[in-house]
Design an enzyme around this catalytic site. Sequence first.
Site, PDB file in Angstrom:
ATOM      1  N   ASP A   8      -1.936  -1.328  -3.863  1.00  0.00           N
ATOM      2  CA  ASP A   8      -2.227  -0.571  -5.084  1.00  0.00           C
ATOM      3  C   ASP A   8      -1.121  -0.727  -6.121  1.00  0.00           C
ATOM      4  O   ASP A   8      -0.085  -1.357  -5.865  1.00  0.00           O
ATOM      5  CB  ASP A   8      -2.470   0.912  -4.762  1.00  0.00           C
ATOM      6  CG  ASP A   8      -1.425   1.509  -3.832  1.00  0.00           C
ATOM      7  OD1 ASP A   8      -0.234   1.170  -3.984  1.00  0.00           O
ATOM      8  OD2 ASP A   8      -1.793   2.314  -2.959  1.00  0.00           O
ATOM      9  N   GLY A  19      -5.927  -2.446   0.784  1.00  0.00           N
ATOM     10  CA  GLY A  19      -5.304  -1.185   0.413  1.00  0.00           C
ATOM     11  C   GLY A  19      -4.110  -1.244  -0.508  1.00  0.00           C
ATOM     12  O   GLY A  19      -3.565  -0.202  -0.886  1.00  0.00           O
ATOM     13  N   ASN A  32       0.851  -1.188   0.000  1.00  0.00           N
ATOM     14  CA  ASN A  32       0.000   0.000   0.000  1.00  0.00           C
ATOM     15  C   ASN A  32       0.887   1.238   0.000  1.00  0.00           C
ATOM     16  O   ASN A  32       1.304   1.724   1.037  1.00  0.00           O
ATOM     17  CB  ASN A  32      -0.918  -0.003   1.227  1.00  0.00           C
ATOM     18  CG  ASN A  32      -1.935   1.117   1.205  1.00  0.00           C
ATOM     19  OD1 ASN A  32      -1.960   1.926   0.273  1.00  0.00           O
ATOM     20  ND2 ASN A  32      -2.782   1.168   2.220  1.00  0.00           N
ATOM     21  N   ASP A  42      -8.702 -15.268 -17.969  1.00  0.00           N
ATOM     22  CA  ASP A  42      -9.350 -15.992 -16.887  1.00  0.00           C
ATOM     23  C   ASP A  42     -10.390 -16.972 -17.434  1.00  0.00           C
ATOM     24  O   ASP A  42     -10.955 -16.766 -18.508  1.00  0.00           O
ATOM     25  CB  ASP A  42     -10.017 -14.965 -15.964  1.00  0.00           C
ATOM     26  CG  ASP A  42     -10.608 -15.579 -14.719  1.00  0.00           C
ATOM     27  OD1 ASP A  42      -9.860 -16.227 -13.977  1.00  0.00           O
ATOM     28  OD2 ASP A  42     -11.812 -15.395 -14.480  1.00  0.00           O
ATOM     29  N   GLU A  80      -6.445 -19.866 -18.726  1.00  0.00           N
ATOM     30  CA  GLU A  80      -6.618 -20.673 -17.528  1.00  0.00           C
ATOM     31  C   GLU A  80      -7.535 -21.854 -17.839  1.00  0.00           C
ATOM     32  O   GLU A  80      -8.738 -21.692 -17.986  1.00  0.00           O
ATOM     33  CB  GLU A  80      -7.221 -19.842 -16.394  1.00  0.00           C
ATOM     34  CG  GLU A  80      -7.413 -20.647 -15.119  1.00  0.00           C
ATOM     35  CD  GLU A  80      -8.374 -19.994 -14.136  1.00  0.00           C
ATOM     36  OE1 GLU A  80      -8.236 -20.262 -12.927  1.00  0.00           O
ATOM     37  OE2 GLU A  80      -9.274 -19.240 -14.573  1.00  0.00           O
ATOM     38  N   ASN A 139      -5.856   6.548  -1.389  1.00  0.00           N
ATOM     39  CA  ASN A 139      -6.884   5.962  -2.261  1.00  0.00           C
ATOM     40  C   ASN A 139      -7.539   4.718  -1.657  1.00  0.00           C
ATOM     41  O   ASN A 139      -8.278   4.011  -2.355  1.00  0.00           O
ATOM     42  CB  ASN A 139      -6.306   5.651  -3.652  1.00  0.00           C
ATOM     43  CG  ASN A 139      -5.188   4.616  -3.621  1.00  0.00           C
ATOM     44  OD1 ASN A 139      -5.111   3.803  -2.711  1.00  0.00           O
ATOM     45  ND2 ASN A 139      -4.313   4.648  -4.616  1.00  0.00           N
ATOM     46  N   ASP A 140      -7.306   4.474  -0.374  1.00  0.00           N
ATOM     47  CA  ASP A 140      -7.910   3.290   0.252  1.00  0.00           C
ATOM     48  C   ASP A 140      -9.437   3.365   0.252  1.00  0.00           C
ATOM     49  O   ASP A 140     -10.121   2.354   0.077  1.00  0.00           O
ATOM     50  CB  ASP A 140      -7.407   3.130   1.689  1.00  0.00           C
ATOM     51  CG  ASP A 140      -5.958   2.688   1.743  1.00  0.00           C
ATOM     52  OD1 ASP A 140      -5.374   2.424   0.678  1.00  0.00           O
ATOM     53  OD2 ASP A 140      -5.401   2.613   2.857  1.00  0.00           O
TER      54      ASP A 140
END
Length: 649
Positions: free
Chosen positions: A181, A179, A153, A358, A387, A158-159
């Site tokens: 980033d 948190g 973090n 994904d 995947e 920006n949390d």
Amino acid sequence: MNALKLIGIVIGLSLLSCTETTSKHQVSTEKVTEIKNDIQRVEPPHWWVGFKNKTLQLLVHHPEIGNASPQINYTGVSITAVHKAESPNYLFLDLELAENTLPGQFNIRFQFEDQPDLVQTYTLKARPQSAEDYVGFKSSDAIYLITPDRFANANPQNDTVEGLLEQGVDRSNNYARHGGDLQGITEHLDYIEDLGFTAVWPCPVLTNDMPSGSYHGYAMTDFYQVDPRFGTLADYKALAENLKGRHMKLIMDQVANHCGLQHWWMKDLPFKDWVNYQENYEKHKSDWDWKSTITSNHRRTTNQDPYASKIDYKEMTEGWFVSDMPDLNQRNPFMATYIIQNSLWWVETLGLGGIRQDTYPYPDKTFMSQWAGAIMTEYPNFSIVGEEWSYNPLLIGYWQEGHHNTDGYQSYLSSTMDFAMQKNIIEALNEDESWDQGLIKMYEGLANDFAYTAPKSIMAFLDNHDKSRVYTELNGDLEKTKMALSYLLTMPRIPQIYYGTEILMDDFDNPGDHGLIRTDFPGGWQGDQVNAFTGEGLSGAQKEMQLFLKQILNYRKTSMALQEGETLHFAPENGIYVLARSVANETVVHIINKNESPQDLELSRFEELGLQGKTLTNIITHDNIVWDKTLQLKAKSSVILSYKVAETL
């Protein structure tokens, strides 16, 4: 059928919807004197000139925009078709970009009969580099997989972002935001590069504006926006540029199968078939009974099974992955084009070194061939890994480009994920070694490479964001974990290692729990008592593993034998397994001794390696040994020995 023709089919099918055709040749140019942004949403938000495919389809979303007549006056850009949706708040514009179209800005003017025009300024950019310069990941790379919310973090500001459904951070809750980033990854690239990694794969960082549990990034609610809790598009670009400056690659995790339930278009779906089981959802969404009406299964073998029933295939392909993730209908030609263009947009925007897709077997497989083909047509040196969570090599091989499938399917997919070898390695090291039944699983697992078109292009791993930590699966055994990781890094594959594996992160408290697997990386938060980036507070075993991986990874960076070499291995005997990789001037030998006692390995059996009398170097200890009659092996150990022919001037 080549990829360009497949893309043409996608665009051509879209002409079957409500269509009004305008003049194809508009050559006068309207000069843009003021940037206009009257329209709520135009996607892609900008584009580039110079693609092989000269078509572009814009999704336009704005109240009652379906009643508008769009006009463009820019040399080289023409509107070939205007498609109205079933919602009056959408238009889809088919544009053609002539070969000589120049980068620049132009206005799209939306004219109405009973209200003033709306104007949106659109930008065409010059491509920042040639298509051939987008070089994807390959067997010379080692990939570091990161869950961004749990790594570091760097910007606590920006949390919490006002207006988003999930507020705040709670590091005591494994399923809440913590948190981490994008800036946190960028600020620790020295650490990642120093370990010896050459590529970084962060889990998705696009906006997931969901009420809870969306820290993982796979429930996207905007396919063109970076989640503000991870940072900004500028932060994402900064990560890409910093990696490029280190000659490292950024791999983007993308999702073509589904979106998040709170995606902006779920409040105003353009067509009745934009998502699968849409009728059920819209009929019952007010009372949430729709969840029980959307039938799904996870029988991915229906993609290959010649005996699969239509209902099984439908439920697998069209069923929602989970109830909070609407299943996108790629058979809708507008959705198909949207997904393809979104992938191309991110490749150009970030200068990507690869895409990880994904849940690869879940979308419509014909579309996935079109999607991958479109990307590889534009970027011939690029890489995509899909995947396929299967322990069956036949299913893994089916998805790789060039595989001779009996149904004629061509995927255009350069790589798939090797869940089969992950399982083989873990089981081999955990099983009792009587009759060599443990190590044989590794040996025979690698022997299955005969089923693959390009084994060295398959991505191998021991743990990831969905599977229990390797240290946990090997019951906290440091030496077995070393065996597993050293084998991973010497076998013919593209290796991927999950963040924290280098310091023996575990999920002993609840093995397999996703929130626990994605534990915070120590040192990534201010006030952490343990800092893995500096080594402060790490145990002796953690430091030992960190150094062990660093030495192998950095050796691998310059080892042509481990990157591209021919592979030769010998069936395990007496709890010992020998694998070798070699090129003309280098041979690397990996030896696992699973015995609880030291062993003297008779070397006469390995005569074909051509090492008799040669001096080899242990790449971990840097000790030299002569390959003669026997080799002394420590109890429960793995060793990597290197022989290089001295270069002559």
